[in-house]
Design an enzyme around this catalytic site. Structure first.
Site, PDB file in Angstrom:
ATOM      1  CB  ALA A   1      -0.915  -0.002   1.224  1.00 29.24           C
TER       2      ALA A   1
ATOM      3  CG  ASN B   1     -11.009   3.269  -8.276  1.00 30.95           C
ATOM      4  OD1 ASN B   1     -11.912   3.407  -9.075  1.00 30.95           O
ATOM      5  ND2 ASN B   1     -10.114   4.224  -8.064  1.00 30.95           N
TER       6      ASN B   1
ATOM      7  CE1 TYR C   1      -2.029   8.089  21.294  1.00 32.46           C
ATOM      8  CE2 TYR C   1      -2.668   6.135  20.049  1.00 32.46           C
ATOM      9  CZ  TYR C   1      -1.686   6.933  20.607  1.00 32.46           C
ATOM     10  OH  TYR C   1      -0.362   6.595  20.485  1.00 32.46           O
TER      11      TYR C   1
ATOM     12  CG  HIS D   1      -0.439  11.592  -7.698  1.00 33.83           C
ATOM     13  ND1 HIS D   1      -1.522  12.253  -8.234  1.00 33.83           N
ATOM     14  CD2 HIS D   1      -0.944  10.453  -7.159  1.00 33.83           C
ATOM     15  CE1 HIS D   1      -2.619  11.543  -8.036  1.00 33.83           C
ATOM     16  NE2 HIS D   1      -2.288  10.449  -7.388  1.00 33.83           N
TER      17      HIS D   1
END
Length: 1091
Positions: free
Chosen positions: A262, A346, A364, A750
């Site tokens: 990921a 998606n 927390y 990106h």
């Protein structure tokens, strides 16, 4: 991110180690690093030249124009360096808009030289190739090198040469220096290519009679090439931009990112800020930052970051707890807000990722309430309804104010709510459950023509035939229509979920045949993979070789490449050898830029359109979708992607493309086609490639472009509008407007989202687009309003005539997804209560594997968890381990070992040989533990005296299990039993059954000395005492474990170690096939046979 800046010291180290040139490069490796902890006297011992040479000292922290800023100390001795550093080291200074502390300095030898010996050289990458800039006047006052310098473009796959360098770059250089500079520039360029630099500037490079000196250097390398260059690079440290500290939390997330498939990013901007973000998606993270800054929150924005690419629950938890830990360290007078946002996913299971965030919030909850944190959530995508429900529930149970919104709410609306610019709705609209989209009340089938033709009436007929390639010998021309309802594709990679999503899309679009013709997966043999086509099952072939797939499926014209970043280049280049392919989608993120540029060049030569890399793909409603584009079927239906509309879009971001599907479906008659070109610096196709296709496609009536900071491609759209090449309305917005508001450079999600000059900023591009005639909103918040305004105008003019909606056919939901959503239930085939491997961490009887090791419970404790579902006392764990040790082996003569040896010598494998030995275990050999435990327990519990027990067994004609040994006796005791007896007597709370058995032994040995309590019997009765008295079991539970055969397992497990030892021993000794000797066999044949 791909291009990352490295320190000057690292850059010079790369150069000195790897440059290959005939030019004499001087002062190799003569540099010393100084920080606040450095002892200059000790440094001088390590680098003796510091005491003998004049020196230069300067900060090495990615600061430009250090000479102009007075940050270079020149021609000093070591004491002079010491004095020069005093007012600067660890002092705050301002460089441009950035404020930072000077903490890292570089000392090098001073090089006396003349002004005419200074030169400027720079190599940098562009889409077309690598530019070499050279100027014969280098140094501090070089000025605008872009305007002054001689330039040479070395195209992709081209080689640099001496003639090119001399003719293009060295026209103003004296003849005596040309040869040296030519060799150095060629060596520098080859180094630049080999080590995957993206930028390499030396100013000045000094050439004297002694050789070449590299004085000041700035460089960036392509970090994605680490798997190629690791041996040459070593461990590279990437310093943060000046003005931004390097925080350990950033390094921690970077490490998580490196270990994960990921994407996890975190940049701390202002740790004392009150506005924190946790955004899913590279594009969405930029949009949220833009909106926060647009609404005046730039000075309070604490962080930039993103998580995407379907991180696991544990990864999301680690990411979330890092942010929650940071934001609860210092209180803010106005409290704090956490924006958990994102576009419509998606393929990421939103509920699964939210589970990790919910865990972190629960952990927390106390500091979050103390710091008065309010949380705003907006998300869409697979199973998002369950994710929002769970998030809302944790708000109610913890008392933390959590406001949740789904796709019915504009993506960035929560920012206005969080900053107090918009009211918070009391009852936000409840989105339909995922499953509701799949249960249409209309007819189960509709005419194909009504949904694969354009949705707008009275428009030119949409070409539904496959795109045609240029004739052989003609210039390669790329297709205008990439996809049609007849498009057939090949999928590289075993991506069954993505393929099933494509087939479901095909079915709901009423395609006649599936769009996936075959799959290619080199790691398995040729076979067929089962998928669903509506209600029925179909088989799709999977090939080991690309060539076989291409030969057998000549109608395939699209490749969807799911190969990893390491193999995507090779598989794409291989695919381009086949002329039938006209479109390739490359999904992988992190392909080195040099490889991407080679792909682009090859594709341009062959007329192939590349979508990606680093993309989710694209979609043409009613016709074709790439992989996971458009999300799951519920989103396909909600966004009306099963039939074409009138609006075509192009975006960089995959997640934002799905958000555009949502926005366009809510404001217009829907999407005609949409493409996400990918977030890399050099996408395979650019905005204008697709905008011009849309311009030439009759069914497209308006165009939406979601641009981004970085690059200059959006200016080509401006030129197209001005020149009249683009006449259809273009709605455009470039994200990343917040970048100009930050004091230091921020690399967004990106790789290509970074402005290297003013014209590449989002602000500049939005301005230029507006001036050119595009429809540009004031912010992303207003994008939907601009789209509906332009659309309504086209409808009013009659350009678009919306048609009546026709419902699509229903598609059955997969069982696995229905179960995930909690819509169905089914009795399980198996039940287990000892182990759970489904989560991030393996669990033994409720105990995480990390805790098993931290607690040091050993093998005995592990067996206690898995066999008895209890955390046993330490003495019990030790006793189990002792039992395993004493039962491990008893020589080769016993039946089990004998069988194992015979099997091993017959050439059988380990498992077969071990099984052969284990099959001999029973009441006569090794299997007496359970029987002994049962017999002695029953006698003891019934109140029989030991003598009564012995007499009863004799009367019944039964053997007493656990009594007797063939070799050992009362006079030759078994030391194994003695060792165990000493331990049990010392550590067990009670040994009632053992004492009873020992009394029985006294009686049996008085009759025959070898009728001792053997090791099986001892372990059996001692284990009963353990189970009954350790405090972990009830009497019934203890008896049940004896009844179900748990104790024999001790012997089986222990003796398996010995059997394996005998097997390995025979193999090591290379023993041949065993044949039993005749003289050890008594042949007793019937008399009539022997006569």
């Amino acid at each position: 991110m791909s291009a990352k800046a490295i320190s000057e010291q690292t850059g010079k180290e790369f150069l000195y180690k790897n440059i290959c040139t005939s030019a004499a490069v001087q002062n190799r490796f003569r540099y010393a690093n100084v920080t606040a902890e450095t002892d200059l006297d000790r440094l001088a011992q390590e680098h003796p030249w510091l005491l003998t040479e004049r020196l230069v000292v300067k900060p090495d922290q990615l600061i430009k124009r250090r000479g102009k800023l007075g940050l270079v100390g020149v021609n000093l001795d070591l004491n002079g360096v010491r004095e020069w550093l005093k007012p600067r080291l660890m002092r705050e200074t301002t460089v441009g808009k950035a404020k930072g502390v000077l903490k890292n300095f570089l000392i090098e030898p001073f090089v006396p030289h003349k002004q005419e010996e200074e030169f400027y050289v720079c190599v940098y990458a562009t889409r077309e190739g690598d530019h070499v800039l050279f100027h014969h006047e280098g140094g501090v006052d070089v000025g605008d090198v872009d305007a002054k310098a001689q330039k040479l473009l070395i195209g992709v796959n081209e080689k640099i040469s001496e003639d090119l360098v001399k003719k293009a770059l060295l026209t103003h250089v004296s003849n005596d220096k040309k040869a040296v500079l030519t060799s150095f520039i060629i060596g520098l360029f080859n180094l630049y290519e080999d080590l995957f630099f993206t930028y390499l500037e030396i100013n000045p490079v000094v050439v004297t009679k002694d050789g070449v000196y590299v004085l000041d250097m700035a460089a960036k390398i392509d970090a994605t090439a680490d798997y190629i260059c690791k041996a040459k690079w070593g461990d590279v440290e990437f310093p943060p931009p000046f003005g931004r500290e390097a925080y350990p939390e950033e390094a921690y997330i970077a490490d998580l990112d490196a270990k994960s498939g990921a994407s996890l990013k975190l940049t701390l901007l202002n740790p004392r800020g009150r506005i924190w973000t946790m955004v899913a998606g590279g594009g969405a993270s930029v949009v949220y930052s833009d909106t926060i800054c647009d609404l005046g929150g730039v000075n309070e924005l604490a962080n930039y970051g993103e998580y995407s690419g379907a991180p696991s629950e544990q990864q999301t938890y680690d990411y979330a707890k890092t942010i929650l830990s940071l934001m609860t360290r210092e209180k803010h007078t106005d409290g704090k807000v956490l924006i958990i946002g994102g576009s419509i996913a998606n393929f990421t299971n939103v509920a699964a990722t939210f589970k990790g965030i919910v865990r972190a919030i629960r952990d927390y909850q106390v500091p979050l309430k103390e710091h008065e944190v309010t949380i705003f959530v907006r998300r869409g995508g697979p199973n998002y309804q369950e994710g929002l429900r769970v998030m809302g529930e944790v708000g109610k149970t913890t008392g933390i104010p959590i406001h949740v919104f789904g796709t019915e709410t504009h993506m960035t609306a929560i920012v206005g709510m969080a900053l107090g610019h918009k009211p918070i709705p009391n009852e936000p609209p409840v989105a339909a459950h995922t499953a509701n989209f799949l249960l249409n009340s209309g007819s189960s089938s509709t005419p194909a023509s009504s949904r694969t033709a354009s949705f707008s009436e009275n428009r030119a007929k949409v070409d539904s035939s496959p795109a045609k390639k240029a004739k052989t010998g003609a210039p390669a021309a790329k297709a205008t229509a990439l996809f049609s309802k007849h498009t057939k594709s090949l999928v590289w990679g075993m991506q069954t979920r993505a393929v099933q999503g494509m087939l479901d899309f095909d079915y709901v679009c009423s395609r006649e045949e599936p769009s996936v013709a075959a799959m290619v997966y080199p790691f398995t043999g040729d076979h067929k993979q089962k998928f669903y086509w509506g209600h029925k099952e179909i088989l799709i072939p999977v090939y080991k070789n690309m060539s076989d797939a291409m030969k057998k499926h000549p109608d395939v014209d699209v490749l969807i490449n799911f190969a990893s970043l390491r193999s995507a280049f090779d598989s794409t280049i291989e695919t381009m050898q086949y002329p039938q392919i006209h479109t390739i989608a490359i999904i992988a993120e992190g392909i080195p830029e040099a490889h991407t540029r080679k792909i682009i060049k090859a594709a341009d030569e062959k007329g192939i359109t590349i979508i990606g890399p680093a993309t989710v793909g694209g979609i043409k409603p009613g016709c074709f979708k790439i992989g996971n584009t458009g999300g799951m079927l519920d989103n396909i239906l909600a966004s009306k992607l099963y039939r074409p509309g009138s609006v075509a879009y192009v975006s960089r971001s995959g997640g934002m493309s799905n958000e555009l599907n949502n926005i366009i479906s809510r404001t217009t008659d829907g999407v005609f086609e949409g493409v996400a070109i990918g977030g890399d610096r050099y996408p395979g196709s650019v905005f204008t490639d697709h905008v011009l296709r849309y311009q030439d496609t009759p069914g497209v009536k308006m165009i939406v472009v979601l641009g981004e900071i970085g690059g200059t491609e959006e200016y080509k759209i401006c030129q197209g509008i001005k020149r009249g090449r683009i006449t259809k309305p273009v709605v455009c917005w470039c994200i990343g407007t917040c970048a100009t508001m930050f004091s230091s450079e921020v690399q967004f999600g990106h790789a290509g989202a970074c402005a290297n000059q003013a014209s590449e900023t989002a602000v500049a591009k939005n301005k230029a687009l507006k001036e050119a005639g595009a429809f540009v909103p004031n912010s992303f918040d207003e994008l939907g309003e601009i789209i509906i305004s332009v659309y309504d105008d086209l409808v009013a003019k009659g350009v678009i005539q919306p048609a009546e909606e026709v419902p699509p056919p229903t598609v059955p939901m997969d069982y696995s997804w229905a179960r995930e959503l909690g819509l169905i239930r089914k009795p399980a085939s198996f039940m287990t209560s000892i182990c759970d491997e489904r989560g991030q961490e393996l669990i033994y009887a409720g105990m995480p594997i990390t805790e098993v090791f931290k607690s040091e419970i050993g093998l005995g404790g592990t067996l206690g968890l898995l066999w008895f579902q209890r955390r046993l006392p330490r003495y019990a764990c030790q006793f189990i381990e002792m039992c395993l040790m004493v039962t491990a082996d008893h020589g080769p003569a016993v039946s089990g070992a004998h069988n194992t040896i015979v099997c091993a010598r017959a050439g059988k494998d380990l498992i077969s040989s071990l099984t052969s030995g284990l099959l001999t275990i029973g009441d006569r050999f090794g299997g007496a533990l359970d029987a002994a435990a049962k017999q002695f327990s029953k006698a003891f519990d019934s109140g029989m005296l030991p003598m009564e027990f012995v007499n009863k067994m004799k009367k019944d004609g039964k053997l007493i299990m656990g009594i007797g040994h063939r070799v050992k006796s009362i006079n030759n005791p078994d030391m194994r039993v003695q060792i165990l007896k000493d331990f049990v007597k010392q550590h067990f709370p009670s040994t009632q059954l053992l004492d009873y058995a020992l009394d029985v032994e006294k009686i049996t040995t008085s009759k025959k000395p070898n009728l001792i309590l053997n090791v099986d019997g001892f372990i059996g009765v001692a284990f009963v005492d353990l189970l009954r008295t350790c405090g972990g079991f009830t009497r019934d539970e203890a008896d049940e474990f004896v009844e179900i055969g748990a104790l024999n397992g001790i012997f089986v497990l222990g003796r398996s170690m010995g059997f394996i030892g005998h097997y390995l021993d025979q193999k090591r000794l290379k023993q041949g096939l065993y044949r039993h000797p005749w003289d050890d066999i008594s042949y007793v044949l019937p008399e009539h046979m022997s006569m």
